[in-house]
Each structure stands twice: as C-alpha cells, then as structure tokens.
Design a protein around this motif. Structure first.
Motif, PDB file in Angstrom:
ATOM      1  N   LEU A  82       1.505   3.107  -3.138  1.00 46.74           N
ATOM      2  CA  LEU A  82       0.538   4.084  -3.624  1.00 46.74           C
ATOM      3  C   LEU A  82       1.140   5.478  -3.549  1.00 46.74           C
ATOM      4  O   LEU A  82       0.939   6.318  -4.429  1.00 46.74           O
ATOM      5  CB  LEU A  82      -0.747   4.048  -2.785  1.00 46.74           C
ATOM      6  N   ILE A  83       1.880   5.712  -2.476  1.00 47.85           N
ATOM      7  CA  ILE A  83       2.515   7.013  -2.280  1.00 47.85           C
ATOM      8  C   ILE A  83       3.829   7.093  -3.056  1.00 47.85           C
ATOM      9  O   ILE A  83       4.066   8.060  -3.787  1.00 47.85           O
ATOM     10  CB  ILE A  83       2.752   7.259  -0.781  1.00 47.85           C
ATOM     11  N   THR A  84       4.683   6.084  -2.920  1.00 47.45           N
ATOM     12  CA  THR A  84       6.003   6.150  -3.554  1.00 47.45           C
ATOM     13  C   THR A  84       5.913   6.177  -5.080  1.00 47.45           C
ATOM     14  O   THR A  84       6.638   6.941  -5.733  1.00 47.45           O
ATOM     15  CB  THR A  84       6.880   4.966  -3.107  1.00 47.45           C
ATOM     16  N   ASN A  85       5.028   5.377  -5.663  1.00 50.18           N
ATOM     17  CA  ASN A  85       4.905   5.361  -7.117  1.00 50.18           C
ATOM     18  C   ASN A  85       4.362   6.672  -7.664  1.00 50.18           C
ATOM     19  O   ASN A  85       4.780   7.144  -8.726  1.00 50.18           O
ATOM     20  CB  ASN A  85       4.014   4.208  -7.576  1.00 50.18           C
ATOM     21  N   SER A  86       3.396   7.254  -6.936  1.00 50.47           N
ATOM     22  CA  SER A  86       2.841   8.526  -7.384  1.00 50.47           C
ATOM     23  C   SER A  86       3.887   9.631  -7.307  1.00 50.47           C
ATOM     24  O   SER A  86       3.939  10.519  -8.156  1.00 50.47           O
ATOM     25  CB  SER A  86       1.616   8.901  -6.544  1.00 50.47           C
ATOM     26  N   ILE A  87       4.756   9.560  -6.297  1.00 49.83           N
ATOM     27  CA  ILE A  87       5.844  10.538  -6.180  1.00 49.83           C
ATOM     28  C   ILE A  87       6.852  10.345  -7.306  1.00 49.83           C
ATOM     29  O   ILE A  87       7.249  11.292  -7.988  1.00 49.83           O
ATOM     30  CB  ILE A  87       6.548  10.409  -4.813  1.00 49.83           C
TER      31      ILE A  87
ATOM     32  N   LEU B  38       0.836  -1.203   0.000  1.00 49.10           N
ATOM     33  CA  LEU B  38       0.000   0.000   0.000  1.00 49.10           C
ATOM     34  C   LEU B  38       0.870   1.252   0.000  1.00 49.10           C
ATOM     35  O   LEU B  38       0.479   2.297  -0.532  1.00 49.10           O
ATOM     36  CB  LEU B  38      -0.911   0.015   1.238  1.00 49.10           C
ATOM     37  N   LEU B  39       2.049   1.138   0.610  1.00 49.20           N
ATOM     38  CA  LEU B  39       2.960   2.277   0.655  1.00 49.20           C
ATOM     39  C   LEU B  39       3.390   2.697  -0.742  1.00 49.20           C
ATOM     40  O   LEU B  39       3.734   3.863  -0.972  1.00 49.20           O
ATOM     41  CB  LEU B  39       4.184   1.925   1.511  1.00 49.20           C
TER      42      LEU B  39
ATOM     43  N   THR C  93       7.032  -3.608   4.556  1.00 51.17           N
ATOM     44  CA  THR C  93       6.785  -2.170   4.440  1.00 51.17           C
ATOM     45  C   THR C  93       8.098  -1.395   4.474  1.00 51.17           C
ATOM     46  O   THR C  93       8.282  -0.424   3.721  1.00 51.17           O
ATOM     47  CB  THR C  93       5.862  -1.690   5.575  1.00 51.17           C
ATOM     48  N   ILE C  94       9.023  -1.808   5.328  1.00 50.45           N
ATOM     49  CA  ILE C  94      10.344  -1.171   5.354  1.00 50.45           C
ATOM     50  C   ILE C  94      11.072  -1.426   4.038  1.00 50.45           C
ATOM     51  O   ILE C  94      11.818  -0.574   3.539  1.00 50.45           O
ATOM     52  CB  ILE C  94      11.172  -1.679   6.543  1.00 50.45           C
ATOM     53  N   SER C  95      10.829  -2.600   3.441  1.00 48.62           N
ATOM     54  CA  SER C  95      11.432  -2.910   2.140  1.00 48.62           C
ATOM     55  C   SER C  95      11.012  -1.901   1.081  1.00 48.62           C
ATOM     56  O   SER C  95      11.823  -1.503   0.231  1.00 48.62           O
ATOM     57  CB  SER C  95      11.026  -4.323   1.694  1.00 48.62           C
TER      58      SER C  95
END
Length: 452
Positions: free
Chosen positions: A258-263, A255-256, A328-330
């Motif tokens: 979602l943020i990293t890819n959009s950035i 789910l994280l 998630t840390i990965s």
C-alpha cells in the motif's frame, strides 16, 4: 502545496483505497468462505496474474510510463494505440484458448466460465493501468480518486452479496462479482481513449511497445511466478486449505505494498525525469529516506502480525503469523529492486531485466519444490525472501553496468548505506518474530524503537 506534491498525496490515497478496502474486508470473506473456498479464489488470482502476462504483455507497466515521458507530445496517440494493441492480444489469446479449452481447463482445474473470467478482467485492468499512468504522469488526480473509490467499494460489497446469495458456488460468485465490477467501471475509460484519438492501430507505437515488452515477457512472467508460485505449489503439494492460510499471510504482508506502490506511482516517473534532465544527485538522497520509511512501516507490520491475523481470520488461519515476517521483508527488497531497475527501463536494457527475472523464477521454483516438500508450507515464505534479495542484488549489478557506460559511472547509490539499512531492518524483524509469544516484551520493544 505544489501540484506534484498534491498529486503524490492523492495517488497515495488511491493506492490505500484500492488495496486497503480489500484488506479491511478480508475478515468478512475469511468467515463466509471456507479455507478451501478462500484458497480456490486465491489460486484464481494467481492464474489471473500469470495469464495476463500473455494476454496484455503488461503493456501498462514501466515501459508505458517511460514512453509517456519520452513521447510527451503524443500521449493521446500512445495511450489509444496501446489500448488497441492490448485488445488485439486479448482476442488472439481467447481464439487460441477456445479449441483447447477442455485440456487447459483440466490442467488448471478451472471451468470454461472461470477461464473466461480471467481474460475479461486482465483486459479491463490493462485499460485502467494505461489511463491511470497517463493521469499520474500529468499529475491529474481528481478523476483517479473518484474511479478508485467507486471500484474499491463496489468490489467487496457486490462480492459479499453474491456469496450470500448462493450456497454451493461461493468461490465462483466471488470471482464473477469482481469481473462484473471491473468490466462496468473500466470500459468507459477505453471509450475515453477513442474520443481523444480513434487510431487503435499506430505502427510506430505498436512496434515500440512490442519491441520493448516482448523481451520482457520472461521478466513479467517470472516476477509473477515469484509472487504466485508459492500458492500454486502449496495448493498442488499440500492442498487448497493450506494455500488459503498462506494466501492470508501473503495478503497481510503485502499490506506494505500500500505504501510502496503509492510511492512508486510518482517516484518512478520522477526518477525518469531526473535521468532525462541529468539531475542524478537527487536520486540517492531521496531513495535512502524512502527506504528507511518503508523499513519502519514493514517492522511495525511484523510487530503486530499475531494480532492482525487474529482480527482478520479465525483460529484455523493462526499459522499464518510465522510467514508474515519473511514475506514483509520480501516486499522491502521488491521495492528496492525498482530503484535499480528504473535505469534499465529508461535505457531500454530489457535483456538485463529478462536475465534477472528468468534466473530468479527458476531458483524460486526449485527452492519451493525442495523445501516445501521437506519443511512444509512455512518454508515458502523464506524461499520467497531469498529470491527477492537475489533479485534486488542482480538488478543493482546491472544498474552499475548501465551507469558505467551511459552516465560516466556516476555514483547514484552508496552500497554501504543500502546494506546498513537492510541489515538493521532484518535484525529488528527477527527480534520481533522471536517475541511473538511474549506480547508484553514485544510491545515494550516497539515503544522503545518508536521513542528512539
């Protein structure tokens, strides 16, 4: 707001829609599919990611984005010819597969129908990636939002209907529904390329794409292995049901992205332009703030992992909570690696990228084989974390070498700041994991951190 800011917000919304709707419908699919059926569908996605490396060479990836910036006056010709190259490669792979289909089907435990269902969406997804990259570089976001909304809604809706209409082939129904939606929604993008430029073959751009992407095959393949081999090895060594539990944890921790890819969708082209214009001082300052933001979002996700698993799946999936923190840390280290690798992509140092990917993939397979056998499927989360940390570290070293020779050893990133941000994130994540069985203490800690 300026056009780049509007576009960045729009692309972030697109990323959330694309992944978010899929994630929000997960509770439905985990309840209408058994853990074994859900595991089979997850393994299909794993093979799709791996095989698409060969069918499309990941032509819509970072090399294409970099080429759009470099050949900014010939973007239409570049996009059409790259789509033509991807089509040609997909046909070649189908021709190679067909005579050996029985052997390959037995090896992968897939039917001919499901194998063909891998070739079609890999091509369709490539076409979408090419089109979307072109839209992002030019900050055109309205059409991208419309296409994203349509496909993001149709995929789960048609998937649910298809599953409910069958009794014995629910996993297959889920797979074929995705193939149908992607083919119908993305084929017209291919037609739009042809309307702007009909030359599917362009010697200059085919040569350019192949010269940079062929050496990257080990990179894309081993990066995919890092993402997928956990599930493949768990399904082989433990079973489909356990692979289904691990897949749920993987999907929730991702789910994280979602943020990293959009950035990254807007940040990567921005970095390329800063390098091109010799404005390196801006890169580090922006990157630290973004890294802290990603770490905070990851920490919040880890904090509510037990409750998320309860919402998204029945009790049979409960063990997934212990895999979410390391995975998630990965994602955090996966995001960090791109900050360094953009310099490798821009200066076309694909050998560095290949070396990091091959070594990371081999380490992951070896660690998985040993630790899954010894400690069970939970160990796969920690082997993945170690490999992504190693991956980010190696790319940092390669970036430093490139900067030394190409940019007069300019100090783009402060290593001490990167280490500090990462250590604080990991320590706080471990504390949250320890308090999983003590919900009151955990939420008090979350409140204190938010107030601080």
């Amino acid at each position: 707001m300026s056009l780049p800011v509007k576009a960045s917000i729009a692309f972030m919304i697109c990323s959330f829609l694309q992944r978010g709707i899929s994630v929000l419908t997960t509770p439905i699919f985990t309840r209408i599919l058994t853990t074994q059926e859900y595991g089979y569908f997850s393994i299909f996605n794993s093979w799709l990611d791996i095989i698409s490396v060969f069918t499309t060479l990941k032509l819509g990836g970072a090399v294409f984005t970099q080429a759009l910036v470099k050949f900014d006056k010939q973007q239409d010709e570049l996009a059409t010819s790259t789509a033509g190259l991807g089509t040609f490669l997909t046909i070649i792979c189908i021709v190679i597969y067909w005579p050996f289909r029985n052997y390959i089907n037995n090896l992968l435990n897939m039917s001919t129908l499901i194998m063909m269902s891998i070739f079609i969406p890999s091509w369709a997804t490539l076409i979408f990636e090419l089109w979307a990259s072109k839209e992002r570089v030019e900050y055109r976001y309205k059409s991208l939002i419309i296409i994203t909304i349509i496909t993001s809604i149709l995929k789960p809706v048609i998937g649910i209907v298809a599953i409910l209409l069958t009794n014995n082939y629910k996993a297959e129904a889920r797979i074929l529904s995705l193939v149908f939606v992607e083919l119908i929604c993305y084929i017209w993008l291919f037609i739009s390329f042809l309307k702007k430029d009909k030359r599917l073959y362009n010697k200059k751009f085919w040569k350019y794409s192949l010269s940079l992407n062929v050496p990257l095959i080990p990179h894309y393949l081993t990066r995919t292995v890092l993402n997928q081999c956990d599930r493949l090895m768990i399904s082989s060594m433990v079973g489909y049901a356990t692979a289904g539990i691990y897949s749920l944890a993987h999907n929730l921790s991702w789910l994280l992205t979602l943020i990293t890819n959009s950035i990254l969708s807007t940040f990567n082209p921005w970095i390329y332009k800063r390098i091109k214009n010799n404005e390196l001082g801006q890169i580090g300052k922006v990157s630290y703030s973004i890294l802290i933001g990603v770490a905070i979002c990851g920490l919040l996700l880890i904090s509510v992992a037990p409750e998320i698993v309860t919402i998204f799946a029945p009790k049979s999936y409960q063990d997934a909570i212990w895999i979410i923190p390391p995975l998630t840390i990965s994602v955090y280290f996966l995001f960090m690696y791109r900050l360094f690798a953009d310099f490798e992509f821009y200066f076309e140092k694909t050998n560095f990228i290949m070396l990091a990917s091959i070594s990371g993939g081999i380490i992951n397979i070896v660690l998985n084989y040993y630790f899954i056998k010894k400690f069970g499927f939970l160990a796969a989360g920690y082997t993945t974390l170690f490999c992504y940390f190693y991956y980010a570290l190696l790319h940092y070293i390669f970036m430093k070498k490139i900067i030394k020779h190409k940019l007069e050893n300019y100090k783009v990133y402060d290593l001490k700041k990167l280490i500090l941000i990462s250590l604080v994130y990991i320590i706080l994540s471990c504390i949250m994991m320890i308090t999983y069985k003590y919900i009151l203490i955990r939420y008090l800690l979350v409140i204190c951190l938010l107030i601080y």
